[in-house]
Write a protein that holds these residues in place. Sequence first.
Motif, PDB file in Angstrom:
ATOM      1  N   TYR A 145       0.838  -1.249  -0.092  1.00  0.00           N
ATOM      2  CA  TYR A 145      -0.147   0.109  -0.141  1.00  0.00           C
ATOM      3  C   TYR A 145       0.895   0.980  -0.049  1.00  0.00           C
ATOM      4  CZ  TYR A 145      -3.452  -3.523   1.731  1.00  0.00           C
ATOM      5  OH  TYR A 145      -4.134  -4.491   2.041  1.00  0.00           O
ATOM      6  N   ASP A 146       0.774   1.865  -1.147  1.00  0.00           N
ATOM      7  CA  ASP A 146       1.839   2.920  -1.348  1.00  0.00           C
ATOM      8  C   ASP A 146       0.974   4.163  -1.449  1.00  0.00           C
ATOM      9  OD1 ASP A 146       3.660   5.121  -1.996  1.00  0.00           O
ATOM     10  OD2 ASP A 146       4.070   4.392  -3.740  1.00  0.00           O
ATOM     11  N   TRP A 147       0.795   4.996  -0.309  1.00  0.00           N
ATOM     12  CA  TRP A 147       0.277   6.467  -0.076  1.00  0.00           C
ATOM     13  C   TRP A 147       1.305   7.375  -0.222  1.00  0.00           C
ATOM     14  CZ3 TRP A 147      -1.516   8.778   4.925  1.00  0.00           C
ATOM     15  CH2 TRP A 147      -2.348  10.175   4.650  1.00  0.00           C
ATOM     16  N   THR A 148       1.039   8.300  -1.373  1.00  0.00           N
ATOM     17  CA  THR A 148       1.865   9.388  -1.497  1.00  0.00           C
ATOM     18  C   THR A 148       1.029  10.902  -1.388  1.00  0.00           C
ATOM     19  OG1 THR A 148       3.489   8.435  -2.804  1.00  0.00           O
ATOM     20  CG2 THR A 148       3.389  10.483  -3.270  1.00  0.00           C
ATOM     21  N   MET A 149       1.459  11.759  -1.025  1.00  0.00           N
ATOM     22  CA  MET A 149       0.845  12.980  -0.775  1.00  0.00           C
ATOM     23  C   MET A 149       1.477  14.221  -1.107  1.00  0.00           C
ATOM     24  SD  MET A 149      -1.352  14.775   2.409  1.00  0.00           S
ATOM     25  CE  MET A 149      -2.359  16.275   2.245  1.00  0.00           C
ATOM     26  N   SER A 150       1.214  15.233  -1.879  1.00  0.00           N
ATOM     27  CA  SER A 150       1.794  16.698  -2.129  1.00  0.00           C
ATOM     28  C   SER A 150       0.875  17.886  -2.138  1.00  0.00           C
ATOM     29  CB  SER A 150       2.525  16.330  -3.783  1.00  0.00           C
ATOM     30  OG  SER A 150       1.608  16.069  -4.571  1.00  0.00           O
ATOM     31  N   VAL A 151       1.914  18.825  -1.792  1.00  0.00           N
ATOM     32  CA  VAL A 151       0.850  19.979  -1.383  1.00  0.00           C
ATOM     33  C   VAL A 151       1.777  21.039  -2.207  1.00  0.00           C
ATOM     34  CG1 VAL A 151       0.313  21.886  -0.152  1.00  0.00           C
ATOM     35  CG2 VAL A 151       0.102  19.531   0.492  1.00  0.00           C
ATOM     36  N   ALA A 152       1.282  22.144  -3.259  1.00  0.00           N
ATOM     37  CA  ALA A 152       2.006  23.050  -3.864  1.00  0.00           C
ATOM     38  C   ALA A 152       1.419  24.338  -3.484  1.00  0.00           C
ATOM     39  CB  ALA A 152       2.328  22.819  -5.142  1.00  0.00           C
ATOM     40  N   TYR A 153       2.367  25.617  -3.414  1.00  0.00           N
ATOM     41  CA  TYR A 153       1.601  26.894  -3.088  1.00  0.00           C
ATOM     42  C   TYR A 153       2.667  27.794  -4.031  1.00  0.00           C
ATOM     43  CZ  TYR A 153       0.113  30.896  -0.891  1.00  0.00           C
ATOM     44  OH  TYR A 153      -0.187  32.323  -0.415  1.00  0.00           O
ATOM     45  N   PRO A 154       2.176  28.452  -4.633  1.00  0.00           N
ATOM     46  CA  PRO A 154       2.791  29.786  -5.425  1.00  0.00           C
ATOM     47  C   PRO A 154       2.971  30.941  -4.420  1.00  0.00           C
ATOM     48  CG  PRO A 154       0.345  29.670  -6.083  1.00  0.00           C
ATOM     49  CD  PRO A 154       0.679  28.430  -5.208  1.00  0.00           C
ATOM     50  N   LEU A 155       4.171  30.974  -3.979  1.00  0.00           N
ATOM     51  CA  LEU A 155       4.490  32.175  -3.079  1.00  0.00           C
ATOM     52  C   LEU A 155       4.234  33.505  -3.968  1.00  0.00           C
ATOM     53  CD1 LEU A 155       5.222  32.630  -0.417  1.00  0.00           C
ATOM     54  CD2 LEU A 155       7.549  32.767  -0.974  1.00  0.00           C
ATOM     55  N   THR A 156       4.846  33.615  -5.055  1.00  0.00           N
ATOM     56  CA  THR A 156       4.713  34.771  -6.132  1.00  0.00           C
ATOM     57  C   THR A 156       4.525  34.300  -7.178  1.00  0.00           C
ATOM     58  OG1 THR A 156       7.116  34.934  -6.407  1.00  0.00           O
ATOM     59  CG2 THR A 156       6.265  36.091  -4.555  1.00  0.00           C
ATOM     60  N   LYS A 157       4.330  35.202  -8.460  1.00  0.00           N
ATOM     61  CA  LYS A 157       4.297  34.499  -9.901  1.00  0.00           C
ATOM     62  C   LYS A 157       5.533  33.826 -10.336  1.00  0.00           C
ATOM     63  CE  LYS A 157       0.841  37.942 -11.313  1.00  0.00           C
ATOM     64  NZ  LYS A 157       0.606  39.153 -12.321  1.00  0.00           N
ATOM     65  N   GLN A 158       6.743  34.116  -9.601  1.00  0.00           N
ATOM     66  CA  GLN A 158       7.868  33.584 -10.111  1.00  0.00           C
ATOM     67  C   GLN A 158       8.354  32.522  -8.933  1.00  0.00           C
ATOM     68  OE1 GLN A 158       7.774  37.155  -9.826  1.00  0.00           O
ATOM     69  NE2 GLN A 158       7.382  37.335 -11.970  1.00  0.00           N
ATOM     70  N   ILE A 159       7.971  32.343  -7.750  1.00  0.00           N
ATOM     71  CA  ILE A 159       8.406  31.146  -6.743  1.00  0.00           C
ATOM     72  C   ILE A 159       7.189  30.266  -6.560  1.00  0.00           C
ATOM     73  CG2 ILE A 159       9.583  30.761  -4.614  1.00  0.00           C
ATOM     74  CD1 ILE A 159      10.386  33.768  -4.564  1.00  0.00           C
ATOM     75  N   ASN A 160       7.567  29.118  -6.609  1.00  0.00           N
ATOM     76  CA  ASN A 160       6.638  28.032  -6.094  1.00  0.00           C
ATOM     77  C   ASN A 160       7.312  27.111  -5.331  1.00  0.00           C
ATOM     78  OD1 ASN A 160       4.233  26.587  -6.546  1.00  0.00           O
ATOM     79  ND2 ASN A 160       4.555  25.783  -8.220  1.00  0.00           N
ATOM     80  N   LEU A 161       6.306  26.979  -4.061  1.00  0.00           N
ATOM     81  CA  LEU A 161       6.944  25.793  -3.181  1.00  0.00           C
ATOM     82  C   LEU A 161       6.302  24.604  -2.936  1.00  0.00           C
ATOM     83  CD1 LEU A 161       7.342  28.702  -0.098  1.00  0.00           C
ATOM     84  CD2 LEU A 161       9.008  27.929  -1.792  1.00  0.00           C
ATOM     85  N   LYS A 162       7.105  23.554  -2.722  1.00  0.00           N
ATOM     86  CA  LYS A 162       6.453  22.119  -2.922  1.00  0.00           C
ATOM     87  C   LYS A 162       6.681  21.329  -2.032  1.00  0.00           C
ATOM     88  CE  LYS A 162       6.179  22.563  -8.105  1.00  0.00           C
ATOM     89  NZ  LYS A 162       6.356  21.996  -9.416  1.00  0.00           N
ATOM     90  N   LEU A 163       5.565  20.692  -1.510  1.00  0.00           N
ATOM     91  CA  LEU A 163       6.219  19.367  -0.450  1.00  0.00           C
ATOM     92  C   LEU A 163       5.481  18.003  -0.887  1.00  0.00           C
ATOM     93  CD1 LEU A 163       7.391  18.642   2.412  1.00  0.00           C
ATOM     94  CD2 LEU A 163       4.959  19.506   3.224  1.00  0.00           C
TER      95      LEU A 163
END
Length: 620
Positions: A565-583
């Motif tokens: 059972y492989d559960w994967t989760m991800s979240v992304a948030y655009p901090l600005t128009k140029q910078i995108n943060l991901k987990l």
Amino acid sequence: MKFLVIFQLLVVYIFAQELNLENLLKKYQDAESLYKQTKQENAGFLVTYSREDLEQMQAYKLKDVLKTIRLYTMQTNSFGISEIKTVGASTKNLMPLKLYIDDFEITSFVKENPLAMYENMDIYFIDHIEIYQGGSSIAFGNEVGSMVIRLYTKDPKRENSKSFQVSVDSQNSIDTRVFDAGTFGQYKYLAYVDIAKEKFKKYNLNNHTLSKDLKRYQTHFKFSKENDFDVEFNGILNDGDSFRGFGTSPSDENRLKKSYANINFTKYFVNNLKFSCSLSGENSKATLNDDVGFMLANNTRAKNFNFNIHSKISKISLEKKISLEKHDILIGTQFLEKKLTINEYKIDEKDLSFNTNKVKTYMFYFEDMYNFDKNNLISFSGKIDNYKNTITKDSTEYSARLAYINILNDNWKYKVFLTKRYIYPSNIQNSFTMPIYNANENLESSEVKMLSGELEYNDEKYKISIGYAYKEIEKAFIFNLVKKQYENKNSTVYFQRVYVRSEYNFNMYNKIIAEVYKGYKKAYNSSSSGLLIQLFNKIGKFSIYNELVYRNGYSIANINVDAGYDWTMSVAYPLTKQINLKLKCENILDKASESLIDRKTQFTVAPVESKMVMTMEYTF
């Protein structure tokens, strides 16, 4: 008070306008998606991973996609390399898969399977991925495969930007990617570089540490003029630890270094004539030491093995498309030459020599798609391949496929494929192999017959596909544990497979995909059934993705391997128009499907490790 009410109404209006504009932009992006221009419905049962899907999945490596493919299970071999096996297949089964980047194929001669080199490739420069199953089209050219994986690079005309991305994970890995694409005049270019230092979980076997840490260097360059020519270069180098290797007590200094480079030129002429030529080079080099020693094919033991193997692959092809009133005809021919050179092959400091192996293949193929009307299409394709081998006997092989597609109405359609093809023995089966096996020069091609079909319902919100395949294989490849070589099975092997895939779109930004499959055969040496659930969500500016990959348990030599059972989760948030943060959190439950590495100790390893990945992306 009136001013406050007017202000609130103005805020609501502006927000609604912004939302409508965002929805309009999303509709435009969906309509103009590149994958809608490249997909070939007649080429097989298609699963597409769009640009938006890949980004929301945070699919950094090709294997992030491979593990989700129906009818296949991801496994790890004794060198720590990820592989995919079809339902019930044994660990010795070599899958005839085909991997393309745009229009050129990644062809391997050292390992034959391109995923042995590219399973861990970075896909930051890839726009979308298409998976073709169920008797893939002969019109793809090249040698016939059971499944075709096509990676399409980002279009410089659409990108016209520079970006930088860096990822770090909980295992102290770091991965840096640089991408640049744009146009000048009539010309387009794409340049991409990836440098990674990857670290993985360490294991202990017989008081020896097993590691598959590596350094990876990868690049891709494309220069083109629309409807005129394409020039592409792709290269990858993996330099790392060799995990268990062939033995059970490996030295900490064991290394495996693999490299691959390809340059491809394609020229488009008037009247739908296309010429293509490519040159590929592949090298595999290893130092393997084992304190106890590993068993050789001649039943003796060796404590040291060094090898340095190089291959060169040349390819020339010419294709012509002819469009008549109701016919779309493709005629193609191709010449492929594979040359294998053994630069070093040393067992316990004793040098062994081998003759250079060369295989020349002359191919001719055609396809005729006949449109009865706008709702009915029948297609027939055929292929002749003539092999000339310096070590084994020459042979001529034939493939054919009959396809029928019917669009019943605006929502329903079905496809039926009747396929006859072959599986040509790989180089490591009939010509040159590692010292723990014997090559079988008398190995003949397997003959495959398959009937497959898919029924699909599709509307604005809901899509469901039901597929079935029946396959017979004559002279299937089996591994003889006594002779330690591949042989042709005397009896016919039968397979049946069924799957159901459904997709529901709650709205433009939220959807769920659920898929289940089951394989039926006489004996199972890997997972026979599986489940995939993918949930894509957007809440405000947050993009959220959840994925569950299930593979059932199985047994090998009375050793049980548990279900995964492989559960994967991800979240992304655009901090600005140029910078995108991901987990991204992978294998959260630490229960992913495992591979049996050593039968004596029942040592198993999961190809997907439990870890957390943090990423920052900057677009100029």
